[in-house]
Design a protein around this motif. Sequence first.
Motif, mmCIF file in Angstrom:
data_model
loop_
_atom_site.group_PDB
_atom_site.id
_atom_site.type_symbol
_atom_site.label_atom_id
_atom_site.label_comp_id
_atom_site.label_asym_id
_atom_site.label_seq_id
_atom_site.Cartn_x
_atom_site.Cartn_y
_atom_site.Cartn_z
ATOM 1 N N ILE A 236 -26.648 -2.569 -18.963
ATOM 2 C CA ILE A 236 -26.224 -2.471 -17.563
ATOM 3 C C ILE A 236 -27.333 -1.858 -16.714
ATOM 4 N N ALA A 237 -27.807 -0.681 -17.126
ATOM 5 C CA ALA A 237 -28.842 -0.002 -16.350
ATOM 6 C C ALA A 237 -30.160 -0.771 -16.379
ATOM 7 N N GLY A 238 -30.509 -1.329 -17.543
ATOM 8 C CA GLY A 238 -31.768 -2.059 -17.657
ATOM 9 C C GLY A 238 -31.764 -3.354 -16.876
ATOM 10 N N LEU A 244 -33.644 -5.203 -9.595
ATOM 11 C CA LEU A 244 -34.252 -4.442 -8.497
ATOM 12 C C LEU A 244 -35.761 -4.602 -8.444
ATOM 13 N N THR A 245 -36.389 -4.932 -9.549
ATOM 14 C CA THR A 245 -37.848 -5.113 -9.573
ATOM 15 C C THR A 245 -38.258 -6.579 -9.462
ATOM 16 N N VAL A 249 -34.866 -12.677 -7.987
ATOM 17 C CA VAL A 249 -33.672 -12.690 -8.828
ATOM 18 C C VAL A 249 -32.514 -12.032 -8.084
ATOM 19 N N ARG A 250 -32.788 -10.932 -7.414
ATOM 20 C CA ARG A 250 -31.728 -10.249 -6.657
ATOM 21 C C ARG A 250 -31.155 -11.159 -5.581
ATOM 22 N N LEU A 362 -28.965 -0.904 -2.271
ATOM 23 C CA LEU A 362 -29.370 -0.305 -3.554
ATOM 24 C C LEU A 362 -30.866 -0.523 -3.786
ATOM 25 N N ARG A 363 -31.558 0.550 -4.152
ATOM 26 C CA ARG A 363 -33.007 0.481 -4.345
ATOM 27 C C ARG A 363 -33.443 1.521 -5.356
#
Length: 387
Positions: A236-238, A244-245, A249-250, A362-363
């Motif tokens: 989830i976090a990864g 975010l990077t 994709v975002r 979110l960033r």
Amino acid sequence: MQPPVRSIDARAFWADPYPTLAAMRAETPVVRVPELGGAILLTKRADIHREEKRVEVFSSRQPNGLMTRLMGENLMRRDGEAHLSERRALFPALSPRTVREVWLPLFQARTAAILDALAPQGQADLVRDYAMPVSAEALKLITGLTNMAAPEMDRVSQGMIDGCANYGGDAGVEARCHDCTASIDRHIDAAMPGLMAAPDHSALSVMHEAGLGMDRLRANVKLIISGGQNEPRDAIAGAAWAVLTHPEVREAATTGALGWDAVFAEYARWMSPIGMSPREVARLDAVNGVEVRPGERVFLMFGSGNRDEDAFSDPDHFDPWRDGSAAIPFGAGPHFCAGAAASKALIAEVALPMLFERLPGLRLAGDAPFGGWAFRGPLRVPVAWGP
């Protein structure tokens, strides 16, 4: 031919195993590593995919293995009918239908509550403050250990994972693992009377209803916790960090042009939260001309197979649009992860889309270091949101 021997820098391998694994694939794809307890590593995707299914040679039974000694002999450490019978007993708790009809609505409700509490804060560590409780609350439901607090679920999972990867024999790591398994046993003892009086869809309940004894229930619940907390937490976090990077994709995922299932599938290939599965050689045999002998330990290096240049183009690149059908993040043989459907639902249908929907702006707010090779994920992912 005996396996070639290749030494590694254990600290560097933990920090980032992929350069070393790439060199192994190219030069010594079947190799013995002294720093990993002398285990033989299979690093090519085709070899892993083929040999994982040959349980008559590469046996899951490891009576003296770390997992068996520390957690009991669970279904992952059994082959053939012994494995299948326990897998069938557990299936009602983890079937795609149970996930869809029972767990998914509860996952959504628990995650919404976590986000409700988190949203006003404006900043967080996605590992500790979001992914950990989301994963733990889901696992409490699935196991039946609703009497265990989320931080304790995370602690005991990490303790068992550390214990099962303790090939250096660190006495402190082993002691912490024993403390964690004892905590699980206490929580099982406290939960069972209620589950016996009112059976539900949880793993403890369905295995008890199937007639498995308490030793089997204990061992299998410990397996579920060791594989069902840290790996979804880290994914989830990864995966959120990966999105975010990668702005493209975002944009695609948050507008619906790209499915969150594709994002999760590619992250699981690219970063392999479960990077390895151990086996024990049951009879004299060979892999591509390299001899393996009875009693030797073999590691199926899923993390390496998922970045095999022969199976994926530009494998070190995160690309959710790629054809990832050759990926093996959940294994490939009879021991294919029993919790795969639950994991996919939690991450791709709940945790990731709700995170980006509920926290606008979110960033990233700092560095996100990763660690691990047998189990790999971010150590922290600091974020902020809002204007």
